[in-house]
Scaffold this motif. Structure first.
Motif, short mmCIF file in Angstrom:
data_model
loop_
_atom_site.label_atom_id
_atom_site.label_comp_id
_atom_site.label_asym_id
_atom_site.label_seq_id
_atom_site.Cartn_x
_atom_site.Cartn_y
_atom_site.Cartn_z
N GLY A 165 0.63 -1.25 0.09
CA GLY A 165 -0.03 -0.10 -0.12
C GLY A 165 0.97 1.30 0.11
N LEU A 166 0.43 2.21 0.58
CA LEU A 166 1.16 3.71 0.86
C LEU A 166 1.70 3.68 2.13
N ALA A 167 2.90 3.94 1.84
CA ALA A 167 3.64 3.98 2.99
C ALA A 167 3.61 5.24 4.04
N GLU A 168 4.27 5.25 5.11
CA GLU A 168 4.04 6.40 6.05
C GLU A 168 3.86 7.62 5.61
N PHE A 169 2.54 8.28 5.93
CA PHE A 169 2.15 9.50 5.57
C PHE A 169 2.75 10.53 6.62
N ASP A 191 -8.52 1.84 -0.88
CA ASP A 191 -8.96 0.47 -0.97
C ASP A 191 -7.78 -0.36 -0.64
N GLY A 192 -6.64 -0.06 -0.32
CA GLY A 192 -5.22 -0.58 0.16
C GLY A 192 -4.86 -0.16 1.75
N HIS A 193 -3.73 -0.55 2.09
CA HIS A 193 -3.12 -0.14 3.26
C HIS A 193 -2.64 1.31 3.14
N ILE A 194 -2.83 2.06 4.18
CA ILE A 194 -2.08 3.31 4.30
C ILE A 194 -1.45 3.52 5.66
N ASP A 195 -0.11 3.62 5.55
CA ASP A 195 0.51 3.70 7.02
C ASP A 195 0.70 4.89 7.59
N GLY A 196 0.49 5.28 8.65
CA GLY A 196 0.58 6.46 9.50
C GLY A 196 2.10 6.86 10.00
N HIS A 197 2.37 8.23 10.19
CA HIS A 197 3.20 8.74 10.77
C HIS A 197 3.14 9.93 11.47
N ALA A 198 2.62 9.89 12.75
CA ALA A 198 2.05 10.93 13.33
C ALA A 198 2.50 11.18 14.79
N PRO A 199 3.71 11.82 14.76
CA PRO A 199 4.28 12.03 16.18
C PRO A 199 3.40 13.10 17.05
N LEU A 200 3.12 12.89 18.00
CA LEU A 200 2.50 13.89 18.97
C LEU A 200 1.00 14.30 18.68
N LEU A 201 0.54 13.73 17.62
CA LEU A 201 -1.07 14.13 17.20
C LEU A 201 -1.90 13.69 18.24
N ARG A 202 -2.78 14.25 18.39
CA ARG A 202 -3.81 13.90 19.49
C ARG A 202 -5.23 14.76 19.15
N GLY A 203 -6.11 14.32 20.03
CA GLY A 203 -7.30 14.92 19.80
C GLY A 203 -8.04 15.04 18.49
N LEU A 204 -8.69 16.29 18.30
CA LEU A 204 -9.32 16.63 16.98
C LEU A 204 -8.64 16.36 15.90
N ASP A 205 -7.32 16.66 15.88
CA ASP A 205 -6.34 16.58 14.70
C ASP A 205 -6.23 15.28 14.22
N LEU A 206 -6.15 14.36 15.43
CA LEU A 206 -5.75 12.82 15.19
C LEU A 206 -7.23 12.35 14.55
N ASN A 207 -8.12 12.69 15.07
CA ASN A 207 -9.38 12.23 14.38
C ASN A 207 -9.51 12.71 12.83
N THR A 216 -2.27 2.70 10.81
CA THR A 216 -1.09 2.35 11.82
C THR A 216 -0.19 3.49 11.91
N ASP A 217 0.74 3.32 13.15
CA ASP A 217 1.49 4.46 13.31
C ASP A 217 2.69 3.87 14.28
N HIS A 218 3.79 4.31 13.83
CA HIS A 218 5.04 3.88 14.53
C HIS A 218 5.70 4.97 15.44
N GLU A 219 5.02 6.10 15.65
CA GLU A 219 5.80 7.23 16.16
C GLU A 219 5.28 7.40 17.83
N CYS A 220 4.55 6.60 18.14
CA CYS A 220 4.18 6.80 19.67
C CYS A 220 5.47 6.88 20.39
N THR A 221 5.74 7.90 21.29
CA THR A 221 6.54 7.88 22.36
C THR A 221 6.23 7.60 23.93
N THR A 222 4.85 7.74 24.00
CA THR A 222 4.39 7.75 25.27
C THR A 222 3.28 6.68 25.30
#
Length: 564
Positions: A165-169, A191-207, A216-222
């Protein structure tokens, strides 16, 4: 006789299986039990468990445990400094039978030529290399990459057998603010997998970010950030690499209950760290040693990872599943005694069957000659911006200091660990050169330079004096890319990475040994970082402080800690 008929006959015991592992136990990731059982293999599939089997080849594994092959769900093979073929030979013996890679680094240098190199390599490697198509090339308009990949250039690869699919956005501000280029890519992969990349993104913006189908997301630090993202439907990829080390911070979520929504990734380990610690096996050992239930971490390493990325044929030791297997001495030590990839026992003879792939990008370093005077920064009466390095993280801080004057130039401040940093455009496009300061490397003398500079991979150099910085930068052009250490006007360590300025043409053992020497050369300069070269590689990334994206606008340069 068809392949399916062979499987049926061997699974039912009518015919001897191709391979039978006898005398051991397997780890049932459904119940958490250790089950005494023969394991029968036909071709690339498991065809029998929980029964006794005869095999054309029988292997005694008495006293050992069989677990599913491990899946690294996010990495950039280029950042391991070796080609896909050498990565295969280096990592597969540690039990990593599948990797999901984003050729983002080589794509930023070479564009579609780099992606094609990876797809060609993936058809030949013994491990199963799956490719996510790089979504952010260039990563930002604030830097100069060697290539650009609009959606029109990605679509021809979409149907390739190795593409997921599409790599980390990474451009999450672009997603939130509906940038048309971002939306075009997201629309094409709904219709395919879309990989995430969203360090520190929370709340409404995350939605808003997740509403586009990113999963998916690999950028969580807490653990708190990870739990919010899990509640909002994300599959969290727990990361522990050579630079980014989040395993310990995320251990509170590594539970049996949450394990179906977790996976493991390295986001890159270099051959030296692999030799000293291991790969995903290291994460498993460390997690169990810190009290994580074996069932939780082994699920995250295999079945949960497979399900997150739609790989429905692997992740369990069960009939009909792909025979990606690791025979370990114990669950706690996770030391691979033997590895099977698609039913083939991994050894040197198996690696010798691979077809070599011609390297690409051997003349990608096109930076002009630089002099010491090119690294000057005008003195300012007010505070000067300084990039603050956070050891073990790729995120940095935007700090401000009054710096000493050196004539009409701002000088380094070794007492506060503030030295110079510069980025030099190396793709031959515009010759841009940006200078600044960084805190946290610990250098007392000399300079370190690299053509590995995420994400645009220009030359990045840090140093105490301008002469050494110039020598280190110019030497990179002579060796066609790599890492260089200079002390008092002499090159004291270097490694050539001529494949797009990112990867070596040497065997991984040679890269491992050279990295050891490079690390010692950097320590001789006073470096206090365990991984100074990879930390340097991430230094050019734009850094976003703890602000809501909606407070920033699409691009607000004043809120970025940048050089250039």
């Amino acid at each position: 006789m068809t392949r399916l008929e062979n499987r049926i006959d061997q699974g039912t015991g009518r015919e001897p299986a191709d391979i039978v592992l006898k005398g051991g136990r397997f780890f049932d990731l459904v119940t958490g039990d250790l089950v005494e059982s023969d394991i029968a293999i036909c071709g690339d599939r498991i065809v029998g468990t929980c029964e006794s089997y005869q095999g054309r080849t029988e292997i005694d594994i008495t006293g050992r445990i069989v677990v599913p092959g491990f899946i690294d769900t996010h990495l950039h093979i280029e950042s391991s400094l070796v080609t896909p073929h050498e990565f295969d030979r280096c990592v597969l013996p540690y039990g990593v039978t599948t990797v999901i890679c984003d050729p983002h680094e080589i794509a930023n240098v070479l564009g579609t030529e780099g992606i094609q190199f990876f797809l060609d390599s993936a058809r030949e490697t013994i491990m199963d290399i799956r490719v996510q198509l790089s979504s952010c090339v260039p990563a930002t308009h604030l830097e100069t990459s060697g290539a650009a990949l609009p959606i029109e250039k990605l679509l021809p690869f979409r149907s390739h057998e190795k593409v997921i699919g599409l790599a980390e956005f990474m451009n999450f501000p672009g997603v939130i603010h509906k940038d048309p280029i971002c939306l075009a890519k997201l629309e094409a992969f709904q219709d395919g997998h879309i990989d995430g990349h969203a360090p520190l993104l929370r709340g409404l913006d995350l939605n808003g970010y997740l509403s586009t189908g990113i999963r998916t997301d690999h950028e969580c630090t807490t653990a708190e950030e990870a739990l919010e993202k899990i509640r909002k439907g994300m599959h969290i990829l727990v990361r522990e690499g050579s630079v980014s080390k989040d395993l310990h911070a995320l251990m509170p979520i590594l539970t049996e209950r949450l394990s179906p929504f977790l996976a493991l990734c390295t986001d890159d380990r270099n051959p030296l760290d692999i030799a000293e610690q291991g790969h995903l096996d290291y994460m498993i050992r460390e997690a169990i040693a810190q009290g994580v239930e074996p069932l939780a971490i082994y699920r995250a390493a295999s079945i949960s990872a497979a399900r997150a990325f739609g790989l429905r044929d692997r992740g369990l030791v069960a009939p009909g599943w792909r025979a990606d297997l690791v025979v370990v001495d114990s669950l706690e030590s996770c030391k691979a005694q033997m590895v099977f990839s698609a039913g083939r026992r991994v050894d040197d003879a198996l690696f010798a069957t691979r077809k070599p792939i011609a390297p690409v990008g051997l003349n990608s370093v096109k930076a002009g000659h630089v002099n010491a005077a090119d690294f000057g920064v005008p003195y300012a009466e007010n505070e000067t911006s300084v990039i603050g390095v956070l050891p073990g993280k790729i995120i940095t801080e935007h700090r401000r200091f009054h710096l000493p004057a050196k004539g009409n130039q701002a000088g380094v401040d070794l007492g506060r660990d503030i030295i110079k940093v510069a980025v030099i455009e190396r793709h031959g496009i515009n010759g841009n050169h940006a200078n600044g300061f960084v805190q946290g490397f610990g250098l007392k003398k000399g300079a370190i330079a690299s053509t590995v500079g995420h994400d645009s991979h220009n030359i990045c150099v840090v140093g105490v004096n301008e002469d050494d910085m110039a020598l280190a930068s110019n030497r990179l052009g002579q060796i066609k890319g790599g890492f260089v250490v200079v002390e008092d006007g002499k090159v004291t360590g270097e490694i050539a990475l001529p494949v797009a300025g990112l990867m070596s043409l040497e065997p991984y053992e040679s890269v491992r040994d050279t990295l050891h020497h490079l690390r010692e050369a950097a320590f001789a300069l006073g470096s206090t970082l365990q991984e100074p070269f990879l930390q340097l590689a991430f230094l050019p990334l734009p850094v976003i402080p703890h602000l809501k994206i909606s407070d920033m606008g699409l691009v607000d340069v004043d809120k970025f800690a940048l050089i250039g």
